[in-house]
Design an enzyme around this catalytic site. Structure first.
Site, PDB file in Angstrom:
ATOM      1  N   LYS A  13       0.829  -1.220   0.000  1.00 28.50           N
ATOM      2  CA  LYS A  13       0.000   0.000   0.000  1.00 28.50           C
ATOM      3  C   LYS A  13       0.856   1.259   0.000  1.00 28.50           C
ATOM      4  CE  LYS A  13      -2.542  -0.686   3.707  1.00 28.50           C
ATOM      5  NZ  LYS A  13      -2.083  -2.013   4.121  1.00 28.50           N
ATOM      6  N   ARG A  88      -9.838   1.889   8.711  1.00 31.37           N
ATOM      7  CA  ARG A  88      -9.411   0.514   8.934  1.00 31.37           C
ATOM      8  C   ARG A  88     -10.474  -0.316   9.633  1.00 31.37           C
ATOM      9  NH1 ARG A  88      -3.544   1.188   8.730  1.00 31.37           N
ATOM     10  NH2 ARG A  88      -2.443  -0.775   8.852  1.00 31.37           N
ATOM     11  N   ARG A 127      11.073  -7.364   5.343  1.00 28.40           N
ATOM     12  CA  ARG A 127      11.010  -5.953   4.950  1.00 28.40           C
ATOM     13  C   ARG A 127      11.928  -5.080   5.807  1.00 28.40           C
ATOM     14  NH1 ARG A 127       5.251  -2.964   4.407  1.00 28.40           N
ATOM     15  NH2 ARG A 127       5.078  -3.209   6.650  1.00 28.40           N
ATOM     16  N   ARG A 161      10.660  -2.551  11.244  1.00 30.98           N
ATOM     17  CA  ARG A 161       9.594  -2.050  12.109  1.00 30.98           C
ATOM     18  C   ARG A 161       9.271  -3.093  13.175  1.00 30.98           C
ATOM     19  NH1 ARG A 161       4.871  -0.006   8.061  1.00 30.98           N
ATOM     20  NH2 ARG A 161       3.679  -0.893   9.770  1.00 30.98           N
ATOM     21  N   ARG A 172      -1.482  -8.669  12.984  1.00 30.34           N
ATOM     22  CA  ARG A 172      -1.967  -7.626  12.064  1.00 30.34           C
ATOM     23  C   ARG A 172      -2.884  -8.229  11.006  1.00 30.34           C
ATOM     24  NH1 ARG A 172       3.451  -5.128  10.232  1.00 30.34           N
ATOM     25  NH2 ARG A 172       2.222  -3.754   8.906  1.00 30.34           N
TER      26      ARG A 172
HETATM   27  P1  AMP Z   1       0.601   1.019   8.617  1.00 32.61           P
HETATM   28  O1  AMP Z   1       1.814   1.851   8.468  1.00 32.61           O
HETATM   29  O2  AMP Z   1      -0.551   1.490   7.769  1.00 32.61           O
HETATM   30  O3  AMP Z   1       0.877  -0.455   8.459  1.00 32.61           O
HETATM   31  O4  AMP Z   1       0.083   1.218  10.130  1.00 32.61           O
HETATM   32  C1  AMP Z   1       0.891   0.813  11.209  1.00 32.61           C
HETATM   33  C2  AMP Z   1       0.069   0.739  12.484  1.00 32.61           C
HETATM   34  O5  AMP Z   1      -0.478   2.036  12.788  1.00 32.61           O
HETATM   35  C3  AMP Z   1      -1.150  -0.174  12.454  1.00 32.61           C
HETATM   36  O6  AMP Z   1      -0.806  -1.538  12.686  1.00 32.61           O
HETATM   37  C4  AMP Z   1      -1.969   0.408  13.596  1.00 32.61           C
HETATM   38  O7  AMP Z   1      -1.436   0.063  14.849  1.00 32.61           O
HETATM   39  C5  AMP Z   1      -1.739   1.907  13.397  1.00 32.61           C
HETATM   40  N1  AMP Z   1      -2.757   2.470  12.490  1.00 32.61           N
HETATM   41  C6  AMP Z   1      -2.559   3.014  11.262  1.00 32.61           C
HETATM   42  N2  AMP Z   1      -3.706   3.416  10.718  1.00 32.61           N
HETATM   43  C7  AMP Z   1      -4.675   3.115  11.617  1.00 32.61           C
HETATM   44  C8  AMP Z   1      -6.094   3.286  11.634  1.00 32.61           C
HETATM   45  N3  AMP Z   1      -6.759   3.797  10.592  1.00 32.61           N
HETATM   46  N4  AMP Z   1      -6.772   2.869  12.742  1.00 32.61           N
HETATM   47  C9  AMP Z   1      -6.122   2.343  13.795  1.00 32.61           C
HETATM   48  N5  AMP Z   1      -4.794   2.152  13.837  1.00 32.61           N
HETATM   49  C10 AMP Z   1      -4.081   2.536  12.765  1.00 32.61           C
END
Ligand code: AMP
Length: 216
Positions: A13, A88, A127, A161, A172
């Site tokens: 993404k 989400r 990654r 990460r 996740r």
């Molecule tokens: P990402 O970088 O999109 O993979 O997001 C990393 C982490 O940020 C996720 O696993 C959640 O813990 C948090 N996060 C990001 N976007 C959201 C969202 N829309 N709602 C809740 N938690 C979020």
């Protein structure tokens, strides 16, 4: 254009969002990036989010929705945006719809990136991400940087990460199936969803995505 990008962790993404946003001249808004920026700046919001993120759980809706809406209020998002990682869950999707309705605007499309589960785990476990820009990602086997530990694009430090560790990835994925997948049906009812395969070279996936969005 106003677009939402959905897909499991590891679908690419962030990578696709960066290219698409550039092609479409709209800002790429990633709630994950916004949280990570808050964490590195040591803000209260970052402190509230960190434990959830490290565990691979969703940050509570009230924190997330407020942050996303603040970002959408910025002038660069007035005429379009690409949302990556928000909404989400269905509650956030409804909150976004209400926000857009209040401004008499609507989404143009929801791009759903599809990738098989074993591929997700393989992609994420290896990654490595740039500390300067999370769209700059590498893989220990499939996409090595020229110099180990250093981003080819900007010289930033590469790291794994915390939430990319295998046990966190499993969580996740569970969270994705339970919380996020239902929003695809929610948006299908609004006829907004274009599903594309996220397999293959990055440029091919971007082309598929652009073609799908043109049809929206
Ligand atoms: P990402 O970088 O999109 O993979 O997001 C990393 C982490 O940020 C996720 O696993 C959640 O813990 C948090 N996060 C990001 N976007 C959201 C969202 N829309 N709602 C809740 N938690 C979020």
């Amino acid at each position: 254009m106003r677009i939402v990008l959905v897909g499991p962790p590891g679908a690419g993404k962030g990578t696709q969002a960066a290219y698409l946003a550039k092609n479409l001249s709209i800002p790429h808004i990633s709630t994950g990036d916004l949280f990570r920026a808050n964490i590195s700046q040591g803000t209260d919001l970052g402190k509230q989010a960190k434990a959830y993120m490290d565990a691979g759980d969703l940050v509570p809706d009230e924190v997330t929705i407020g942050m996303a809406e603040d970002r959408l209020e910025q002038p660069d998002a007035a005429h379009g945006f690409l949302l990556d990682g928000f909404p989400r869950n269905e509650f956030q999707a409804r909150a976004l719809d209400e926000y857009l309705q209040r401004r008499s605007i609507a989404l143009d499309g929801v791009l759903d990136l599809e990738v098989p589960e074993d591929e997700v785990v393989r992609r994420i476990a290896g990654r490595r991400t740039c500390r300067n820009d999370s769209a700059h990602t590498y893989h220990v086997e499939y996409k090595k940087p020229k110099a180990e530990g250093v981003c080819d694009e900007c010289g930033g430090e590469l790291y794994q990460r915390v939430d990319d560790a295998e046990d966190k990835v499993r969580n996740r994925l569970e969270v994705y199936h339970r919380e996020t997948e239902p929003i695809i049906d929610y948006y299908k009812q609004q006829n907004l969803v274009a599903t594309i395969s996220a397999l293959g070279p990055v440029a091919e996936v971007t082309k598929r995505a652009m073609d799908a969005l043109r049809r929206e």
